[in-house]
Each structure stands twice: as C-alpha cells, then as structure tokens.
Design a protein around this motif. Structure first.
Motif, PDB file in Angstrom:
ATOM      1  N   GLU A 168       0.989  -1.009   0.048  1.00 49.69           N
ATOM      2  CA  GLU A 168      -0.103   0.086  -0.263  1.00 49.69           C
ATOM      3  C   GLU A 168       0.818   1.218  -0.038  1.00 49.69           C
ATOM      4  OE1 GLU A 168      -3.027  -0.139  -0.370  1.00 49.69           O
ATOM      5  OE2 GLU A 168      -3.867  -2.008   0.507  1.00 49.69           O
ATOM      6  N   PRO A 169       1.750   1.514  -0.998  1.00 50.37           N
ATOM      7  CA  PRO A 169       2.751   2.437  -0.780  1.00 50.37           C
ATOM      8  C   PRO A 169       2.088   3.945  -0.992  1.00 50.37           C
ATOM      9  CG  PRO A 169       2.851   1.507  -2.993  1.00 50.37           C
ATOM     10  CD  PRO A 169       2.082   0.829  -2.164  1.00 50.37           C
ATOM     11  N   THR A 170       0.945   4.047  -1.616  1.00 54.49           N
ATOM     12  CA  THR A 170       0.543   5.474  -1.876  1.00 54.49           C
ATOM     13  C   THR A 170      -0.773   5.834  -0.776  1.00 54.49           C
ATOM     14  OG1 THR A 170      -1.316   4.706  -3.416  1.00 54.49           O
ATOM     15  CG2 THR A 170       0.678   5.179  -4.338  1.00 54.49           C
ATOM     16  N   ALA A 171      -0.814   4.983   0.241  1.00 58.37           N
ATOM     17  CA  ALA A 171      -1.862   5.420   1.269  1.00 58.37           C
ATOM     18  C   ALA A 171      -1.495   6.724   2.070  1.00 58.37           C
ATOM     19  CB  ALA A 171      -1.983   4.089   2.396  1.00 58.37           C
ATOM     20  N   VAL A 172      -0.164   7.034   2.264  1.00 53.12           N
ATOM     21  CA  VAL A 172       0.007   8.127   3.064  1.00 53.12           C
ATOM     22  C   VAL A 172       0.592   9.350   2.088  1.00 53.12           C
ATOM     23  CG1 VAL A 172       0.309   6.988   5.047  1.00 53.12           C
ATOM     24  CG2 VAL A 172       2.327   7.152   3.715  1.00 53.12           C
ATOM     25  N   LEU A 173       0.386   9.413   0.774  1.00 57.25           N
ATOM     26  CA  LEU A 173       1.042  10.182  -0.085  1.00 57.25           C
ATOM     27  C   LEU A 173       0.157  11.344  -0.666  1.00 57.25           C
ATOM     28  CD1 LEU A 173       3.590   7.957  -2.222  1.00 57.25           C
ATOM     29  CD2 LEU A 173       3.809   8.968   0.222  1.00 57.25           C
ATOM     30  N   THR A 174       0.865  12.417  -0.914  1.00 52.04           N
ATOM     31  CA  THR A 174      -0.277  13.456  -1.589  1.00 52.04           C
ATOM     32  C   THR A 174      -0.272  12.887  -3.221  1.00 52.04           C
ATOM     33  OG1 THR A 174       1.968  14.736  -2.340  1.00 52.04           O
ATOM     34  CG2 THR A 174       0.800  15.206  -0.228  1.00 52.04           C
ATOM     35  N   PRO A 175      -1.223  13.373  -4.185  1.00 52.67           N
ATOM     36  CA  PRO A 175      -1.145  13.236  -5.426  1.00 52.67           C
ATOM     37  C   PRO A 175       0.064  13.594  -6.226  1.00 52.67           C
ATOM     38  CG  PRO A 175      -3.138  14.479  -4.900  1.00 52.67           C
ATOM     39  CD  PRO A 175      -2.313  14.514  -3.732  1.00 52.67           C
ATOM     40  N   GLN A 176       0.964  14.387  -5.859  1.00 48.48           N
ATOM     41  CA  GLN A 176       2.162  14.776  -6.419  1.00 48.48           C
ATOM     42  C   GLN A 176       3.037  13.843  -6.155  1.00 48.48           C
ATOM     43  OE1 GLN A 176       0.307  16.989  -4.693  1.00 48.48           O
ATOM     44  NE2 GLN A 176      -0.067  18.711  -6.155  1.00 48.48           N
ATOM     45  N   GLU A 177       3.218  13.316  -4.955  1.00 46.30           N
ATOM     46  CA  GLU A 177       4.056  12.458  -4.420  1.00 46.30           C
ATOM     47  C   GLU A 177       4.017  10.849  -5.180  1.00 46.30           C
ATOM     48  OE1 GLU A 177       5.588  13.739   0.049  1.00 46.30           O
ATOM     49  OE2 GLU A 177       3.573  12.640  -0.159  1.00 46.30           O
ATOM     50  N   ILE A 178       2.344  10.533  -5.347  1.00 42.62           N
ATOM     51  CA  ILE A 178       2.115   9.417  -5.764  1.00 42.62           C
ATOM     52  C   ILE A 178       2.579   9.437  -7.327  1.00 42.62           C
ATOM     53  CG2 ILE A 178       0.026   8.410  -6.957  1.00 42.62           C
ATOM     54  CD1 ILE A 178      -1.458   9.085  -4.388  1.00 42.62           C
ATOM     55  N   GLN A 179       2.494  10.427  -8.302  1.00 42.87           N
ATOM     56  CA  GLN A 179       3.108  10.556  -9.478  1.00 42.87           C
ATOM     57  C   GLN A 179       4.650  10.383  -9.599  1.00 42.87           C
ATOM     58  OE1 GLN A 179       0.082  10.243 -11.003  1.00 42.87           O
ATOM     59  NE2 GLN A 179       1.636  10.822 -12.579  1.00 42.87           N
ATOM     60  N   GLU A 180       5.436  10.845  -8.361  1.00 43.72           N
ATOM     61  CA  GLU A 180       6.756  10.620  -8.405  1.00 43.72           C
ATOM     62  C   GLU A 180       7.134   9.337  -7.947  1.00 43.72           C
ATOM     63  OE1 GLU A 180       8.032  13.566  -5.435  1.00 43.72           O
ATOM     64  OE2 GLU A 180       7.574  15.288  -6.582  1.00 43.72           O
ATOM     65  N   LEU A 181       6.360   8.582  -7.200  1.00 41.39           N
ATOM     66  CA  LEU A 181       6.503   7.386  -6.811  1.00 41.39           C
ATOM     67  C   LEU A 181       6.366   6.266  -8.231  1.00 41.39           C
ATOM     68  CD1 LEU A 181       7.067   4.911  -4.742  1.00 41.39           C
ATOM     69  CD2 LEU A 181       4.622   4.853  -4.579  1.00 41.39           C
ATOM     70  N   ILE A 182       5.318   6.571  -9.022  1.00 37.05           N
ATOM     71  CA  ILE A 182       5.034   5.729 -10.107  1.00 37.05           C
ATOM     72  C   ILE A 182       6.328   5.686 -11.100  1.00 37.05           C
ATOM     73  CG2 ILE A 182       3.550   5.798 -12.184  1.00 37.05           C
ATOM     74  CD1 ILE A 182       1.145   6.222 -10.551  1.00 37.05           C
ATOM     75  N   GLU A 183       7.068   7.134 -11.247  1.00 35.08           N
ATOM     76  CA  GLU A 183       8.042   7.380 -12.206  1.00 35.08           C
ATOM     77  C   GLU A 183       9.108   6.561 -11.446  1.00 35.08           C
ATOM     78  OE1 GLU A 183       9.155   8.304 -15.214  1.00 35.08           O
ATOM     79  OE2 GLU A 183       7.313   8.791 -14.743  1.00 35.08           O
ATOM     80  N   ILE A 184       9.405   6.576  -9.881  1.00 34.98           N
ATOM     81  CA  ILE A 184      10.660   5.851  -9.317  1.00 34.98           C
ATOM     82  C   ILE A 184      10.203   4.264  -9.580  1.00 34.98           C
ATOM     83  CG2 ILE A 184      11.161   4.776  -7.163  1.00 34.98           C
ATOM     84  CD1 ILE A 184      10.495   7.768  -6.042  1.00 34.98           C
TER      85      ILE A 184
END
Length: 512
Positions: A168-184
C-alpha cells in the motif's frame, strides 16, 4: 518468448485462530514486471507477502524463487534471496540520518569503525541510479512522508534487492508524491528489478502495472494482464459485485447553520500559527468539503473544533452555542461526532475489544454504567447491533481492535460516531487506505447523514472524494480559506491552483 518466473507461490495456506487468511493461493510473478496484488482490506494480500518476506511461515504450500524451491524462515533469508519489502508503516529510526537508516545492520567498516564516507557515497550513488533524490545527511524526523518512503526503498536496494514488495505505498502520499513514486517504480523496472505492488487503488494499477492477481476473502479470484482488463471488471472481481464509482446523491437542501467558525487562530506543535483568522459555516443538510495540500492547517482545524487544540482567538459555535475551548467530552456530548484522521492514534484503543471500542465516548451513560460499574450485557448487545448494521467483519465482538483490517476498523469507528446521532459529523480522511467497496459504503453513510438533515464537514486529501461527495468545497491554504466553490462549477485543475495559493480561474460558484 516465455519470461522467467522470479516468484512462484504454490498452494499457500495460512491459518490464524478463527480465520483462514490465505486459502490455497497460487501466484506467479515474471521477471521485470510490476505485478499488482489487488483485494479488499482483510482479503489476505499482506499476509501472503509477509510469508514471502519470511515474517510468517505458511501452513501448507511451496515457494520458488528463480524456479528453485526455497524455505524463507525469516527476513534475513528473504534479503539473501534478493527480496526486499517496503512496509506500509515505515520502519525508520527518526533521530537517525537518511544514511544511518539505510546502512543500519549492514554498515561498511574501516577497521573497527563505520566508514561514514563510503556509506554516504554508496547512498548517493544508489539514489542517483534510481532517480530517488534524497539528502543523505537529513534527519528522518525532518523529511516528508514521501521522502521517508524513498529511504525505505533505498534500504532494500542497498541490501541488494531484485524483487521489491510495496505494501500500500500510496496510502500516505499526496497526489504529486504518487506521480513521483510511479516514476520511481518505472525506473526500478528499467534497471531490471521486479515489483509486487499490494494495493486496492485501481487507478494506480491501470497506470503502472503489467499484471494483476485478485484475492477475495483469502482465495485467488483471477490473474490477468492489465492491458486486457478495466477498472469496472477489477472492482467487481475484488468485492464480488458491481461497484458504483459515481456517488449517487440528490442536490442538497441546506437549512440552518450548524457550525460557525469565526476568525479562529490556532498554533501547531512548534508554536507557529497553523490557522490564521479562518472563517466558514456548515449548514444542516449539506456536506462541506475542505480541500488542500497536506500540512495547510487541516489537522489543527479538526483539533480546534473537537477540543484537542487550544483556540488562541476567534470563536467556534455549534447550533449557536459557543463551544470554543470546551473539553472534548463536553463538545462530543453537545452534538458533534468525529471520525479522526488517524484511526489508530485517535479512533480506537487497539488492545480493547471491539465491544469496548463501541462505547469509548458513551460508556458513562446510564445505559452502559450503573453506579460506576460497566453493564457489559448492554455494551455487548449495543456492539453486536452496530457491527451487524455497519457490516464490520470481525470474528467476534470480543476480538481485539488491532486484529481487524483497516477497512473494518474504519467501519467500526463510523458506526460508533453515526450512532451518536450528531448534529455535526466531522469526517477526517474517512477513506484513507481503504478499498473501493469500503469507500462506496462510507460515502453512502456520509450522504445518509446529510439527507437526515445533519451537517457534515469532510476533510480529505483525495480530490476525487472532495469533488464527488461535497455540496460545497472550501479550499484551505496556509491556514486560511482562500475560496469556496461549487463542485459542479469547478475542475480538479482549478482546485489544484487554489490549493497551491493561486486564484480561481473563472467566476461563479463562490461564496466569497
């Protein structure tokens, strides 16, 4: 050409007292793919991955890594096999630096001393290679949640992980951080890694995954290529029925003002003004959504309204009565219910039973308390009624709260708060970390409260939720309301602009 299987789990069964968490599960993950594990809260996804990471042992079944049978008796064995896990709740030491956390237990030595220079260089090199921009010398306590997650990813890479499990890596992230995580994640796969993603967010699966295995109540329902499916299909397989993504609601008919927030100022934990002369109203029969980037005063606003934080100046009125700086119990008793943003810290006592948690705010009422003694017959009867009515899946009313999945913990809190029949319901991040079935259920309950003539204040970081559920949207920026808009007359882009301190693009729909 057949791609090699890097992870095969065959016939995995895991039992806990009163529950089969994994029931003969088979999973096949190919090299270089992002493979999603999709399921409702409590479906058995995390249990399965905890078995792969060596935290649990299966009762039955076999695991193959790179087509060779293995026994993973603990996480160190998993690390040696090239398996790393990024947990939903980060395992970081807050006073330590980024580098100290990454090398912990695997420190490079120079003689008997830790070679700090080499450690920092190694971390820097890894972070460059995978596009994980982190400051190796920053303290964990000083960096954002998104950055902390990057440190967790670097920790696994530093230990040589080829297979990364994200829980559940995006449960605590903002929309911008989710985009960055997808890139990672895309970068990691380019570098030859394989990722297993535990999630219930269909948008993310469609955006980044190659394959998806759906688990429902401990069994595999299907395994499909993402290119050959769609969100509606996945949702139906996940919850066993069609799911309505659009929130069904009639236009609101607002009546009298229930809540007045008048020029309220409050400080954060560092003594800095987090709310600055904030003013707005919530009426009976409407849902007012508060939209904003995390950290713009939302938490302090909820705490000030519920008596958990001191109001420095200004007033809070509930049905015209001044409740400013009243005690939390007094505020709760005067007609305000609160679904807190952190269900573990503020919503439940995890080592109490479900029955006890259902009366946390009302145990002193005569129904449940005779001459200072708790009436457990009445408490248990009350809990059983609520648990059935709100479909809280628990082995028993005597089960400890910590044994339930996040979604069922949240349903229990909502059952308790709605049962108090409040004039104002404050719902803070009510669907954080929940699956589509639970989200649909919670949205229906919020709208039911509105339709019964209650006031609802919805505070959420999920823009979809704010747009779908609210009747009016107030945008908070740096502790002030910068505008109030009608969801039917605005867009996510416009809200995003206001949330970052910009002005509205067009007129209309504002209360200002």
């Amino acid at each position: 050409m057949q791609t090699q299987s890097v992870v095969e789990m065959r016939g995995i069964t895991k039992r806990f007292p009163g529950i089969i968490a994994n029931d003969n599960i088979t999973l096949d993950v190919k090299k270089g793919e992002i493979h999603a594990l999709l399921g409702e809260n409590g479906a058995g996804k995390s249990t399965l991955m905890n078995i792969l990471f060596g935290l649990y042992q299966p009762d039955e079944g076999q695991i193959l890594i790179n087509e060779k049978p293995v026994t993973i008796s603990n996480p160190n064995v998993a690390n040696e096999l090239g398996i790393g896990m990024v947990h939903q709740h980060f395992m970081l030491v807050e006073p330590f630096t980024v580098t100290e956390n990454i090398i912990l237990g695997k420190e490079p030595k120079k003689g008997f001393k830790i070679d700090s220079r080499k450690a920092a260089q190694d971390v820097e090199q890894l972070s460059q290679q995978y596009g994980l921009k982190v400051d190796p010398n920053a303290k964990i306590s000083d960096i954002s949640v998104g950055m902390q997650q990057r440190v967790e990813i670097l920790k696994t890479l530093y230990r040589g992980a080829e297979i990364l499990i994200f829980d559940e890596p995006t449960a605590v992230l903002t929309p911008q951080e989710i985009q960055e995580l997808i890139e990672i994640m895309r970068n990691l796969v380019k570098e030859g890694k394989t990722i297993i993603l535990i999630t219930h967010k269909l948008k993310e699966i469609m955006a980044v995954c190659d394959a998806v295995t759906i688990i429902r109540r401990g069994k595999v329902i299907d395994s499909v290529k993402v290119s050959e499916t769609n969100p509606d299909d996945l949702a139906a397989k996940m919850v066993g029925r069609e799911v309505n993504f659009k929130v069904d609601k009639t236009p609101s008919v607002p009546k009298d003002v229930i809540l007045t927030v008048d020029k309220v100022t409050a400080k954060d934990s560092r003594g800095i003004d987090a709310l600055r002369n904030i003013s707005f109203e919530v009426r009976a029969g409407e849902i007012l959504g508060i939209a904003g980037v995390d950290g713009n005063g939302q938490s302090e606003l909820i705490e000030a309204l519920t008596g958990l934080k001191k109001v420095e100046s200004g007033k809070v009125l509930l049905k015209g009565n001044d409740i400013t700086n009243n005690k939390p119990r007094s505020i709760s008793e005067s007609g305000l219910s609160h679904i807190p943003e952190d269900r573990h810290k503020r919503g439940l006592v995890l080592d109490f039973t479900m029955s006890e948690n259902m009366v946390l705010e009302t145990y002193f009422h005569p129904t449940f308390n005779k001459n200072g003694f708790l009436n457990y017959d009445a408490i248990n009867k009350h809990a059983a009624k609520l648990i059935e009515e709100f479909d809280v899946r628990t082995p028993s009313i005597h089960t400890l709260a910590r044994a339930l999945s996040g979604g069922n913990q949240q349903k229990a809190i909502i059952a308790r708060e709605v049962d108090k029949d409040p004039d104002l319901l404050i719902a803070a991040q009510p669907t954080r970390g929940l699956d589509v079935g639970a989200i649909e259920f919670i949205h229906k309950r919020l709208i039911e409260q509105r339709d019964k003539g209650k006031g609802v204040l919805l505070v959420s970081l999920e823009l979809d939720e704010i747009m779908n559920v609210s009747d009016r949207i107030a945008v908070i920026y740096e502790g002030q309301i910068v505008g109030i808009v009608n969801p039917r007359e605005t867009t996510e882009q416009e809200l995003g602009l206001m949330m970052s301190g910009g002005k509205r693009i067009s007129g209309g729909g504002s209360d200002e």
